[in-house]
Design an enzyme around this catalytic site. Structure first.
Site, mmCIF file in Angstrom:
data_model
loop_
_atom_site.group_PDB
_atom_site.id
_atom_site.type_symbol
_atom_site.label_atom_id
_atom_site.label_comp_id
_atom_site.label_asym_id
_atom_site.label_seq_id
_atom_site.Cartn_x
_atom_site.Cartn_y
_atom_site.Cartn_z
ATOM 1 N N HIS A 128 13.515 5.934 12.218
ATOM 2 C CA HIS A 128 13.408 5.959 10.798
ATOM 3 C C HIS A 128 13.976 7.134 10.274
ATOM 4 C CE1 HIS A 128 11.020 6.282 7.375
ATOM 5 N NE2 HIS A 128 10.670 4.682 7.465
ATOM 6 N N HIS A 183 6.902 5.252 12.658
ATOM 7 C CA HIS A 183 7.230 5.963 11.495
ATOM 8 C C HIS A 183 5.915 6.471 10.897
ATOM 9 C CE1 HIS A 183 6.198 2.259 9.614
ATOM 10 N NE2 HIS A 183 5.768 2.889 8.478
ATOM 11 N N GLU A 220 0.142 -9.276 -1.056
ATOM 12 C CA GLU A 220 -0.472 -8.595 0.385
ATOM 13 C C GLU A 220 -1.563 -7.919 0.022
ATOM 14 O OE1 GLU A 220 1.186 -5.374 3.316
ATOM 15 O OE2 GLU A 220 2.294 -7.412 4.267
ATOM 16 N N ARG A 262 2.554 8.347 9.247
ATOM 17 C CA ARG A 262 2.177 9.787 9.203
ATOM 18 C C ARG A 262 1.371 10.216 10.287
ATOM 19 N NH1 ARG A 262 4.148 9.026 4.387
ATOM 20 N NH2 ARG A 262 4.736 11.178 3.090
ATOM 21 N N GLU A 285 -2.069 4.980 3.349
ATOM 22 C CA GLU A 285 -2.083 3.366 2.981
ATOM 23 C C GLU A 285 -3.434 2.955 2.692
ATOM 24 O OE1 GLU A 285 -0.088 4.744 5.296
ATOM 25 O OE2 GLU A 285 1.876 4.566 4.700
ATOM 26 N N ASP A 341 0.836 -1.286 0.143
ATOM 27 C CA ASP A 341 0.127 -0.008 0.090
ATOM 28 C C ASP A 341 0.815 1.349 -0.087
ATOM 29 O OD1 ASP A 341 1.230 -0.193 2.486
ATOM 30 O OD2 ASP A 341 -0.798 -0.866 3.472
HETATM 31 C C1 UD1 Z 1 6.743 4.947 3.455
HETATM 32 C C2 UD1 Z 1 5.260 4.210 2.866
HETATM 33 C C3 UD1 Z 1 4.590 3.678 4.179
HETATM 34 C C4 UD1 Z 1 5.667 2.544 4.908
HETATM 35 C C5 UD1 Z 1 6.951 3.034 5.024
HETATM 36 C C6 UD1 Z 1 8.223 2.056 5.589
HETATM 37 C C7 UD1 Z 1 4.032 5.804 1.649
HETATM 38 C C8 UD1 Z 1 2.955 6.810 1.529
HETATM 39 N N1 UD1 Z 1 4.342 5.367 2.640
HETATM 40 O O1 UD1 Z 1 6.487 5.836 4.420
HETATM 41 O O2 UD1 Z 1 3.518 3.051 3.878
HETATM 42 O O3 UD1 Z 1 4.927 1.893 6.043
HETATM 43 O O4 UD1 Z 1 7.348 3.854 3.875
HETATM 44 O O5 UD1 Z 1 9.236 2.651 6.085
HETATM 45 O O6 UD1 Z 1 4.602 5.189 0.653
HETATM 46 N N2 UD1 Z 1 14.161 8.679 4.030
HETATM 47 C C9 UD1 Z 1 15.379 8.962 3.844
HETATM 48 N N3 UD1 Z 1 16.088 7.743 3.403
HETATM 49 C C10 UD1 Z 1 15.298 6.601 3.207
HETATM 50 C C11 UD1 Z 1 14.143 6.416 3.359
HETATM 51 C C12 UD1 Z 1 13.218 7.795 4.024
HETATM 52 O O7 UD1 Z 1 16.047 9.849 3.970
HETATM 53 O O8 UD1 Z 1 15.961 5.487 3.091
HETATM 54 C C13 UD1 Z 1 13.251 9.973 4.311
HETATM 55 C C14 UD1 Z 1 13.437 11.019 2.876
HETATM 56 O O9 UD1 Z 1 13.496 12.324 3.450
HETATM 57 C C15 UD1 Z 1 11.935 10.796 2.640
HETATM 58 C C16 UD1 Z 1 10.988 10.621 4.013
HETATM 59 O O10 UD1 Z 1 12.009 9.862 4.694
HETATM 60 O O11 UD1 Z 1 11.463 11.910 1.996
HETATM 61 C C17 UD1 Z 1 9.842 9.914 3.674
HETATM 62 O O12 UD1 Z 1 9.968 8.795 3.010
HETATM 63 P P1 UD1 Z 1 8.311 8.282 2.346
HETATM 64 O O13 UD1 Z 1 8.777 7.039 1.545
HETATM 65 O O14 UD1 Z 1 7.585 9.457 1.560
HETATM 66 O O15 UD1 Z 1 7.605 8.029 3.590
HETATM 67 P P2 UD1 Z 1 7.735 7.014 4.796
HETATM 68 O O16 UD1 Z 1 7.155 7.562 6.117
HETATM 69 O O17 UD1 Z 1 9.098 6.353 4.879
HETATM 70 N N1 UDP Z 2 13.339 -3.397 9.719
HETATM 71 C C1 UDP Z 2 14.639 -3.269 9.495
HETATM 72 N N2 UDP Z 2 15.525 -2.442 10.186
HETATM 73 C C2 UDP Z 2 15.057 -1.538 11.136
HETATM 74 C C3 UDP Z 2 13.539 -1.413 11.269
HETATM 75 C C4 UDP Z 2 12.903 -2.156 10.484
HETATM 76 O O1 UDP Z 2 15.200 -3.984 8.684
HETATM 77 O O2 UDP Z 2 15.893 -0.705 11.690
HETATM 78 C C5 UDP Z 2 12.346 -4.089 8.905
HETATM 79 C C6 UDP Z 2 11.481 -4.835 9.667
HETATM 80 O O3 UDP Z 2 12.331 -6.139 10.212
HETATM 81 C C7 UDP Z 2 10.516 -5.099 8.764
HETATM 82 C C8 UDP Z 2 10.405 -3.957 7.985
HETATM 83 O O4 UDP Z 2 11.624 -3.396 8.053
HETATM 84 O O5 UDP Z 2 10.570 -6.400 7.935
HETATM 85 C C9 UDP Z 2 9.286 -2.845 8.632
HETATM 86 O O6 UDP Z 2 9.375 -1.632 7.748
HETATM 87 P P1 UDP Z 2 8.721 -0.354 8.326
HETATM 88 O O7 UDP Z 2 8.444 -0.506 9.931
HETATM 89 O O8 UDP Z 2 9.592 0.867 8.191
HETATM 90 O O9 UDP Z 2 7.337 -0.391 7.519
HETATM 91 P P2 UDP Z 2 5.810 -0.906 7.717
HETATM 92 O O10 UDP Z 2 6.031 -2.531 7.711
HETATM 93 O O11 UDP Z 2 5.208 -0.083 8.669
HETATM 94 O O12 UDP Z 2 5.462 -0.722 6.356
#
Ligand code: UD1
Ligand code: UDP
Length: 373
Positions: free
Chosen positions: A245, A213, A119, A215, A133, A97
Protein backbone atom coordinates in the site's frame (compact mmCIF):
# COMPACT_ATOMS: atom_id res chain seq x y z
CA UNK A 1 -35.83 13.35 -13.33
CA UNK A 2 -34.05 12.77 -9.99
CA UNK A 3 -30.55 14.10 -9.51
CA UNK A 4 -28.02 11.65 -8.09
CA UNK A 5 -24.53 12.46 -6.85
CA UNK A 6 -22.14 9.55 -6.24
CA UNK A 7 -19.02 10.39 -4.23
CA UNK A 8 -15.97 8.33 -3.34
CA UNK A 9 -12.26 8.85 -2.81
CA UNK A 10 -10.31 5.66 -2.10
CA UNK A 11 -9.54 2.46 -4.01
CA UNK A 12 -12.04 0.16 -2.28
CA UNK A 13 -14.88 2.67 -2.51
CA UNK A 14 -14.23 3.06 -6.23
CA UNK A 15 -14.24 -0.72 -6.81
CA UNK A 16 -17.47 -1.14 -4.85
CA UNK A 17 -19.23 1.90 -6.39
CA UNK A 18 -18.28 1.04 -10.00
CA UNK A 19 -21.06 -1.56 -10.42
CA UNK A 20 -23.60 0.98 -9.17
CA UNK A 21 -22.35 3.61 -11.63
CA UNK A 22 -22.70 1.06 -14.45
CA UNK A 23 -26.22 0.20 -13.30
CA UNK A 24 -27.24 3.88 -13.23
CA UNK A 25 -26.01 4.14 -16.85
CA UNK A 26 -28.84 1.74 -17.81
CA UNK A 27 -31.44 4.12 -16.36
CA UNK A 28 -30.54 7.48 -17.89
CA UNK A 29 -34.25 8.11 -18.51
CA UNK A 30 -34.93 8.33 -14.76
CA UNK A 31 -31.77 9.73 -13.25
CA UNK A 32 -29.30 12.49 -13.92
CA UNK A 33 -26.11 11.12 -12.37
CA UNK A 34 -22.91 13.01 -11.56
CA UNK A 35 -19.76 11.44 -10.14
CA UNK A 36 -17.49 13.23 -7.71
CA UNK A 37 -14.13 11.88 -6.56
CA UNK A 38 -12.45 13.56 -3.63
CA UNK A 39 -9.04 12.20 -4.62
CA UNK A 40 -8.44 11.08 -1.01
CA UNK A 41 -6.32 8.47 -2.85
CA UNK A 42 -4.65 9.41 -6.13
CA UNK A 43 -2.71 6.61 -7.85
CA UNK A 44 -4.77 3.85 -6.20
CA UNK A 45 -8.01 5.56 -7.21
CA UNK A 46 -6.93 6.33 -10.77
CA UNK A 47 -6.06 2.65 -11.41
CA UNK A 48 -9.68 1.74 -10.64
CA UNK A 49 -11.19 4.62 -12.64
CA UNK A 50 -9.17 3.47 -15.67
CA UNK A 51 -10.25 -0.16 -15.41
CA UNK A 52 -13.96 0.58 -14.97
CA UNK A 53 -13.80 3.45 -17.50
CA UNK A 54 -15.26 5.94 -15.04
CA UNK A 55 -14.78 9.60 -15.89
CA UNK A 56 -15.62 11.77 -12.87
CA UNK A 57 -17.56 15.00 -13.34
CA UNK A 58 -15.80 16.56 -10.35
CA UNK A 59 -12.38 15.82 -8.83
CA UNK A 60 -11.51 17.60 -5.57
CA UNK A 61 -7.86 16.40 -5.75
CA UNK A 62 -7.53 16.30 -1.96
CA UNK A 63 -4.62 13.91 -1.43
CA UNK A 64 -1.63 15.55 0.22
CA UNK A 65 1.31 13.78 1.72
CA UNK A 66 1.33 13.76 5.56
CA UNK A 67 -2.24 15.11 5.74
CA UNK A 68 -3.86 14.14 9.03
CA UNK A 69 -7.48 13.06 9.55
CA UNK A 70 -8.69 16.51 10.67
CA UNK A 71 -7.16 18.28 7.69
CA UNK A 72 -8.63 15.76 5.26
CA UNK A 73 -12.02 15.93 7.01
CA UNK A 74 -12.12 19.74 6.76
CA UNK A 75 -11.10 19.61 3.10
CA UNK A 76 -13.83 17.06 2.26
CA UNK A 77 -16.56 19.16 3.92
CA UNK A 78 -15.42 22.39 2.25
CA UNK A 79 -14.88 20.74 -1.13
CA UNK A 80 -18.26 19.01 -1.11
CA UNK A 81 -20.10 22.23 -0.25
CA UNK A 82 -18.90 23.71 -3.53
CA UNK A 83 -20.19 20.64 -5.40
CA UNK A 84 -23.60 20.79 -3.72
CA UNK A 85 -23.85 24.48 -4.62
CA UNK A 86 -23.14 23.61 -8.28
CA UNK A 87 -25.27 20.44 -8.52
CA UNK A 88 -28.49 20.36 -6.49
CA UNK A 89 -28.67 16.61 -5.91
CA UNK A 90 -31.76 14.88 -4.54
CA UNK A 91 -29.81 11.83 -3.38
CA UNK A 92 -26.15 11.43 -2.41
CA UNK A 93 -24.61 7.95 -2.55
CA UNK A 94 -21.67 7.26 -0.23
CA UNK A 95 -19.91 4.01 0.54
CA UNK A 96 -18.67 2.36 3.74
CA UNK A 97 -16.56 4.10 6.33
CA UNK A 98 -13.79 6.29 4.91
CA UNK A 99 -13.15 9.96 5.69
CA UNK A 100 -14.51 10.77 2.22
CA UNK A 101 -17.78 8.95 2.70
CA UNK A 102 -18.63 10.12 6.21
CA UNK A 103 -17.79 13.76 5.71
CA UNK A 104 -19.29 13.96 2.24
CA UNK A 105 -22.43 12.60 3.96
CA UNK A 106 -22.22 15.33 6.60
CA UNK A 107 -21.83 18.01 3.91
CA UNK A 108 -24.79 16.45 2.07
CA UNK A 109 -26.86 16.52 5.22
CA UNK A 110 -26.07 20.23 5.68
CA UNK A 111 -27.07 20.82 2.03
CA UNK A 112 -30.42 19.06 2.59
CA UNK A 113 -29.63 16.08 0.36
CA UNK A 114 -30.95 12.59 1.17
CA UNK A 115 -28.03 10.28 2.00
CA UNK A 116 -27.94 6.73 0.64
CA UNK A 117 -25.37 4.58 2.42
CA UNK A 118 -23.98 1.58 0.56
CA UNK A 119 -22.37 -1.19 2.67
CA UNK A 120 -24.24 0.06 5.73
CA UNK A 121 -24.46 -1.59 9.15
CA UNK A 122 -20.97 -3.09 9.54
CA UNK A 123 -19.95 -2.89 13.19
CA UNK A 124 -17.37 -4.02 15.71
CA UNK A 125 -18.83 -1.64 18.35
CA UNK A 126 -15.23 -0.92 19.33
CA UNK A 127 -14.30 2.64 18.35
CA UNK A 128 -10.59 1.75 18.37
CA UNK A 129 -10.88 -1.15 15.88
CA UNK A 130 -10.86 -0.35 13.08
CA UNK A 131 -9.91 3.28 13.67
CA UNK A 132 -11.34 5.62 12.51
CA UNK A 133 -13.65 3.49 10.35
CA UNK A 134 -15.90 2.26 13.19
CA UNK A 135 -16.62 5.85 14.22
CA UNK A 136 -17.09 6.91 10.62
CA UNK A 137 -19.70 4.29 9.79
CA UNK A 138 -21.67 4.87 12.99
CA UNK A 139 -21.78 8.60 12.15
CA UNK A 140 -22.94 7.91 8.59
CA UNK A 141 -25.76 5.70 9.88
CA UNK A 142 -27.04 8.62 11.95
CA UNK A 143 -27.20 10.80 8.80
CA UNK A 144 -28.43 8.33 6.19
CA UNK A 145 -31.93 8.13 4.74
CA UNK A 146 -31.54 4.78 2.94
CA UNK A 147 -29.27 2.05 4.30
CA UNK A 148 -28.16 -0.68 1.87
CA UNK A 149 -26.74 -3.57 3.89
CA UNK A 150 -24.58 -6.48 2.71
CA UNK A 151 -25.77 -9.10 5.25
CA UNK A 152 -28.55 -9.96 7.70
CA UNK A 153 -26.16 -9.22 10.58
CA UNK A 154 -25.56 -5.69 9.23
CA UNK A 155 -29.33 -5.12 8.92
CA UNK A 156 -29.93 -6.32 12.46
CA UNK A 157 -27.20 -3.98 13.79
CA UNK A 158 -29.10 -1.03 12.30
CA UNK A 159 -32.45 -2.26 13.59
CA UNK A 160 -30.97 -2.50 17.10
CA UNK A 161 -29.80 1.12 16.72
CA UNK A 162 -33.40 2.19 16.16
CA UNK A 163 -33.44 2.73 12.40
CA UNK A 164 -36.88 2.09 10.93
CA UNK A 165 -37.05 -1.20 8.96
CA UNK A 166 -38.53 0.50 5.87
CA UNK A 167 -35.28 2.40 5.36
CA UNK A 168 -33.02 -0.67 5.64
CA UNK A 169 -32.58 -2.92 2.59
CA UNK A 170 -30.51 -6.09 2.41
CA UNK A 171 -28.97 -5.90 -1.05
CA UNK A 172 -25.70 -7.86 -0.69
CA UNK A 173 -22.32 -6.32 -1.38
CA UNK A 174 -21.44 -4.75 -4.74
CA UNK A 175 -17.93 -6.23 -4.32
CA UNK A 176 -19.32 -9.47 -5.75
CA UNK A 177 -20.67 -7.56 -8.78
CA UNK A 178 -17.20 -6.04 -9.26
CA UNK A 179 -15.41 -9.36 -8.79
CA UNK A 180 -17.61 -11.08 -11.39
CA UNK A 181 -17.10 -8.20 -13.83
CA UNK A 182 -13.31 -8.35 -13.45
CA UNK A 183 -13.23 -12.16 -13.62
CA UNK A 184 -15.11 -12.13 -16.93
CA UNK A 185 -12.82 -9.45 -18.34
CA UNK A 186 -9.60 -11.28 -17.45
CA UNK A 187 -10.95 -14.48 -19.02
CA UNK A 188 -11.83 -12.66 -22.22
CA UNK A 189 -8.91 -10.25 -22.69
CA UNK A 190 -5.14 -10.50 -22.36
CA UNK A 191 -3.71 -8.07 -19.81
CA UNK A 192 0.02 -7.30 -20.24
CA UNK A 193 0.17 -6.49 -16.50
CA UNK A 194 -0.91 -10.06 -15.69
CA UNK A 195 1.69 -11.51 -18.06
CA UNK A 196 4.35 -9.31 -16.42
CA UNK A 197 3.32 -10.49 -12.95
CA UNK A 198 3.48 -14.15 -14.04
CA UNK A 199 7.17 -13.69 -14.80
CA UNK A 200 7.86 -12.76 -11.14
CA UNK A 201 6.08 -15.85 -9.78
CA UNK A 202 7.73 -19.20 -9.18
CA UNK A 203 4.91 -21.61 -10.03
CA UNK A 204 6.75 -24.52 -8.35
CA UNK A 205 6.25 -23.02 -4.90
CA UNK A 206 3.14 -22.40 -2.79
CA UNK A 207 2.19 -18.76 -3.20
CA UNK A 208 0.96 -16.55 -0.34
CA UNK A 209 -0.61 -13.13 -0.98
CA UNK A 210 0.04 -10.47 1.67
CA UNK A 211 -1.49 -7.00 2.11
CA UNK A 212 -1.56 -4.64 5.09
CA UNK A 213 -2.65 -1.03 5.55
CA UNK A 214 -4.80 -0.42 8.65
CA UNK A 215 -3.85 2.39 11.02
CA UNK A 216 -4.08 0.00 14.01
CA UNK A 217 -1.21 -1.96 12.46
CA UNK A 218 1.18 0.99 12.09
CA UNK A 219 4.36 1.11 14.21
CA UNK A 220 5.28 -1.83 16.46
CA UNK A 221 2.43 -4.00 15.16
CA UNK A 222 3.72 -3.64 11.60
CA UNK A 223 7.26 -4.49 12.76
CA UNK A 224 5.79 -7.66 14.38
CA UNK A 225 3.91 -8.51 11.19
CA UNK A 226 7.11 -8.08 9.13
CA UNK A 227 9.01 -10.35 11.50
CA UNK A 228 6.32 -13.04 11.11
CA UNK A 229 6.43 -12.74 7.29
CA UNK A 230 10.22 -13.01 7.36
CA UNK A 231 10.03 -16.15 9.50
CA UNK A 232 7.46 -17.79 7.20
CA UNK A 233 9.55 -16.92 4.13
CA UNK A 234 12.85 -18.15 5.59
CA UNK A 235 11.62 -21.42 7.08
CA UNK A 236 9.45 -22.69 4.20
CA UNK A 237 9.90 -23.30 0.49
CA UNK A 238 7.30 -20.68 -0.42
CA UNK A 239 6.88 -17.34 -2.18
CA UNK A 240 5.18 -14.43 -0.43
CA UNK A 241 3.94 -11.81 -2.87
CA UNK A 242 3.10 -8.50 -1.29
CA UNK A 243 1.68 -5.49 -3.21
CA UNK A 244 2.57 -2.73 -0.77
CA UNK A 245 0.00 0.00 0.00
CA UNK A 246 1.24 3.52 -0.80
CA UNK A 247 0.66 4.89 2.69
CA UNK A 248 4.20 5.91 3.76
CA UNK A 249 3.66 4.46 7.27
CA UNK A 250 3.50 1.06 5.57
CA UNK A 251 5.34 1.50 2.27
CA UNK A 252 8.60 2.90 3.62
CA UNK A 253 8.82 0.47 6.54
CA UNK A 254 7.99 -2.61 4.41
CA UNK A 255 10.76 -1.87 1.90
CA UNK A 256 13.23 -1.11 4.72
CA UNK A 257 12.49 -4.16 6.88
CA UNK A 258 11.58 -6.98 4.45
CA UNK A 259 12.64 -5.53 1.09
CA UNK A 260 15.59 -7.93 0.77
CA UNK A 261 14.23 -11.07 2.40
CA UNK A 262 14.55 -14.31 0.42
CA UNK A 263 11.16 -15.64 -0.82
CA UNK A 264 9.40 -12.30 -0.26
CA UNK A 265 8.52 -10.32 -3.40
CA UNK A 266 7.44 -6.76 -2.67
CA UNK A 267 5.63 -5.09 -5.56
CA UNK A 268 3.76 -1.84 -6.15
CA UNK A 269 -0.07 -1.90 -5.84
CA UNK A 270 -1.67 -3.83 -8.69
CA UNK A 271 -4.51 -2.67 -10.88
CA UNK A 272 -7.79 -4.42 -10.13
CA UNK A 273 -7.86 -7.10 -12.88
CA UNK A 274 -4.26 -8.11 -12.08
CA UNK A 275 -5.05 -8.25 -8.38
CA UNK A 276 -8.13 -10.42 -9.03
CA UNK A 277 -5.97 -12.75 -11.13
CA UNK A 278 -3.46 -12.92 -8.26
CA UNK A 279 -6.14 -13.69 -5.65
CA UNK A 280 -7.34 -16.56 -7.85
CA UNK A 281 -3.78 -17.86 -8.25
CA UNK A 282 -2.48 -17.86 -4.67
CA UNK A 283 -2.80 -20.70 -2.15
CA UNK A 284 -3.95 -18.42 0.66
CA UNK A 285 -4.00 -14.81 1.85
CA UNK A 286 -2.59 -12.92 4.84
CA UNK A 287 -4.25 -9.50 5.13
CA UNK A 288 -5.91 -6.84 7.26
CA UNK A 289 -8.08 -5.61 4.36
CA UNK A 290 -11.87 -5.58 4.38
CA UNK A 291 -12.50 -5.95 0.66
CA UNK A 292 -9.87 -8.64 0.15
CA UNK A 293 -11.57 -10.80 2.81
CA UNK A 294 -14.85 -10.53 0.92
CA UNK A 295 -13.29 -11.32 -2.45
CA UNK A 296 -10.87 -13.95 -1.13
CA UNK A 297 -13.69 -15.83 0.61
CA UNK A 298 -15.85 -15.66 -2.53
CA UNK A 299 -12.92 -17.31 -4.33
CA UNK A 300 -12.72 -20.03 -1.66
CA UNK A 301 -9.38 -18.85 -0.28
CA UNK A 302 -8.36 -19.22 3.35
CA UNK A 303 -7.47 -15.91 4.96
CA UNK A 304 -5.26 -15.14 7.95
CA UNK A 305 -6.72 -11.87 9.21
CA UNK A 306 -4.33 -9.52 11.00
CA UNK A 307 -6.96 -7.79 13.13
CA UNK A 308 -8.09 -8.08 16.75
CA UNK A 309 -11.79 -7.95 15.97
CA UNK A 310 -13.94 -8.04 12.87
CA UNK A 311 -17.07 -6.46 11.41
CA UNK A 312 -17.41 -9.51 9.12
CA UNK A 313 -18.31 -12.29 11.60
CA UNK A 314 -19.87 -14.39 8.83
CA UNK A 315 -16.42 -15.09 7.36
CA UNK A 316 -14.98 -16.23 10.69
CA UNK A 317 -18.06 -18.46 11.17
CA UNK A 318 -17.50 -19.97 7.71
CA UNK A 319 -14.03 -21.12 8.83
CA UNK A 320 -12.27 -19.39 5.91
CA UNK A 321 -11.09 -16.44 7.99
CA UNK A 322 -8.82 -16.89 11.03
CA UNK A 323 -8.55 -13.85 13.27
CA UNK A 324 -4.96 -13.54 14.58
CA UNK A 325 -4.24 -9.85 15.24
CA UNK A 326 -0.62 -8.83 14.77
CA UNK A 327 0.76 -11.57 17.04
CA UNK A 328 3.71 -13.05 15.11
CA UNK A 329 3.38 -16.52 16.64
CA UNK A 330 -0.30 -16.78 15.68
CA UNK A 331 0.39 -15.56 12.14
CA UNK A 332 3.21 -18.11 11.77
CA UNK A 333 1.15 -20.98 13.31
CA UNK A 334 -1.84 -20.38 11.02
CA UNK A 335 0.40 -20.07 7.96
CA UNK A 336 2.22 -23.29 8.89
CA UNK A 337 -1.09 -25.14 9.24
CA UNK A 338 -2.32 -23.86 5.87
CA UNK A 339 0.97 -24.75 4.17
CA UNK A 340 0.65 -28.33 5.49
CA UNK A 341 -2.86 -28.58 3.99
CA UNK A 342 -2.07 -26.71 0.79
CA UNK A 343 -3.49 -29.35 -1.56
CA UNK A 344 -6.97 -28.49 -0.38
CA UNK A 345 -6.45 -24.81 -1.24
CA UNK A 346 -6.44 -24.79 -5.01
CA UNK A 347 -9.94 -23.43 -5.67
CA UNK A 348 -10.38 -20.33 -7.82
CA UNK A 349 -14.04 -20.60 -8.75
CA UNK A 350 -16.47 -17.98 -7.50
CA UNK A 351 -18.35 -19.70 -4.68
CA UNK A 352 -21.61 -18.92 -3.00
CA UNK A 353 -20.94 -15.91 -0.82
CA UNK A 354 -22.64 -14.33 2.20
CA UNK A 355 -22.41 -11.09 0.19
CA UNK A 356 -24.78 -12.08 -2.60
CA UNK A 357 -24.77 -13.30 -6.17
CA UNK A 358 -23.39 -10.23 -7.92
CA UNK A 359 -26.67 -8.37 -8.46
CA UNK A 360 -26.37 -5.92 -5.58
CA UNK A 361 -26.21 -2.79 -7.74
CA UNK A 362 -29.41 -3.82 -9.51
CA UNK A 363 -31.13 -4.42 -6.17
CA UNK A 364 -30.03 -1.02 -4.86
CA UNK A 365 -31.62 0.70 -7.86
CA UNK A 366 -34.83 -1.26 -7.44
CA UNK A 367 -35.07 -0.09 -3.81
CA UNK A 368 -34.26 3.51 -4.76
CA UNK A 369 -37.04 3.40 -7.34
CA UNK A 370 -39.54 2.24 -4.74
CA UNK A 371 -38.60 5.12 -2.45
CA UNK A 372 -39.17 7.65 -5.23
CA UNK A 373 -42.78 6.59 -5.80
C1 UD1 B 1 -8.00 4.78 3.59
C2 UD1 B 1 -9.26 4.61 4.47
C3 UD1 B 1 -9.42 3.16 4.89
C4 UD1 B 1 -9.38 2.24 3.69
C5 UD1 B 1 -8.13 2.51 2.88
C6 UD1 B 1 -8.16 1.67 1.63
C7 UD1 B 1 -9.83 6.50 5.94
C8 UD1 B 1 -9.70 7.09 7.28
N1 UD1 B 1 -9.12 5.38 5.69
O1 UD1 B 1 -6.87 4.50 4.39
O2 UD1 B 1 -10.66 2.99 5.55
O3 UD1 B 1 -9.38 0.91 4.15
O4 UD1 B 1 -8.08 3.88 2.49
O5 UD1 B 1 -6.92 1.58 1.02
O6 UD1 B 1 -10.55 7.02 5.11
N2 UD1 B 1 -1.29 7.41 -0.70
C9 UD1 B 1 -0.68 7.68 -1.89
N3 UD1 B 1 -1.34 7.37 -3.06
C10 UD1 B 1 -2.56 6.79 -3.05
C11 UD1 B 1 -3.16 6.48 -1.82
C12 UD1 B 1 -2.52 6.82 -0.63
O7 UD1 B 1 0.43 8.20 -1.93
O8 UD1 B 1 -3.11 6.53 -4.13
C13 UD1 B 1 -0.59 7.81 0.58
C14 UD1 B 1 -0.66 9.32 0.81
O9 UD1 B 1 0.50 9.75 1.42
C15 UD1 B 1 -1.87 9.44 1.75
C16 UD1 B 1 -1.63 8.20 2.61
O10 UD1 B 1 -1.24 7.19 1.68
O11 UD1 B 1 -1.83 10.63 2.50
C17 UD1 B 1 -2.80 7.74 3.43
O12 UD1 B 1 -4.01 7.73 2.70
P1 UD1 B 1 -5.41 7.79 3.50
O13 UD1 B 1 -6.52 7.77 2.51
O14 UD1 B 1 -5.40 8.87 4.52
O15 UD1 B 1 -5.42 6.47 4.36
P2 UD1 B 1 -5.40 4.97 3.99
O16 UD1 B 1 -4.51 4.33 5.01
O17 UD1 B 1 -5.12 4.76 2.57
N1 UDP C 1 -6.74 -4.23 -4.51
C1 UDP C 1 -6.19 -3.93 -5.76
N2 UDP C 1 -4.82 -3.92 -5.91
C2 UDP C 1 -3.98 -4.18 -4.87
C3 UDP C 1 -4.55 -4.46 -3.59
C4 UDP C 1 -5.92 -4.47 -3.45
O1 UDP C 1 -6.93 -3.70 -6.73
O2 UDP C 1 -2.76 -4.16 -5.07
C5 UDP C 1 -8.21 -4.22 -4.35
C6 UDP C 1 -8.80 -5.47 -3.72
O3 UDP C 1 -9.14 -6.42 -4.74
C7 UDP C 1 -10.03 -4.95 -2.99
C8 UDP C 1 -9.64 -3.54 -2.58
O4 UDP C 1 -8.51 -3.19 -3.40
O5 UDP C 1 -11.17 -4.86 -3.83
C9 UDP C 1 -9.27 -3.50 -1.12
O6 UDP C 1 -8.67 -2.29 -0.83
P1 UDP C 1 -7.92 -2.04 0.55
O7 UDP C 1 -7.38 -3.33 1.08
O8 UDP C 1 -6.93 -0.94 0.30
O9 UDP C 1 -9.06 -1.42 1.47
P2 UDP C 1 -10.19 -2.04 2.42
O10 UDP C 1 -11.01 -2.99 1.63
O11 UDP C 1 -9.51 -2.66 3.61
O12 UDP C 1 -10.95 -0.83 2.86
Amino acid sequence: MKKILIVFGTRPEAIKMAPLINEFKLHKDKYEVKICVTGQHRELLDQVLDFFEIVPDYDLKLMKSKQDLSQLTAAVIEGMKVIFDAFHADFLFVHGDTTTSTFAALAGYYAGVKICHVEAGLRTYNLDFPFPEEGNRQLTSRLAYLHFTPTVVASSNLLKEGIEPKYISLTGNTIIDALLFASKKIKKNKYPQIEALKSTINSEKPLILVTCHRRENFGQNFENICSALKHIAETNDVQLIYPVHLNPSIHDVAYQVIGDVKNITLIEPLDYPTFVWLMKTVNFIITDSGGIQEEGAALGKSIILMRDCTERPELVASGLVKLVGSNPKRIIDEATTLLKNQNSLQSDAIQSSPYGKGDSAKQILTVLNEHML
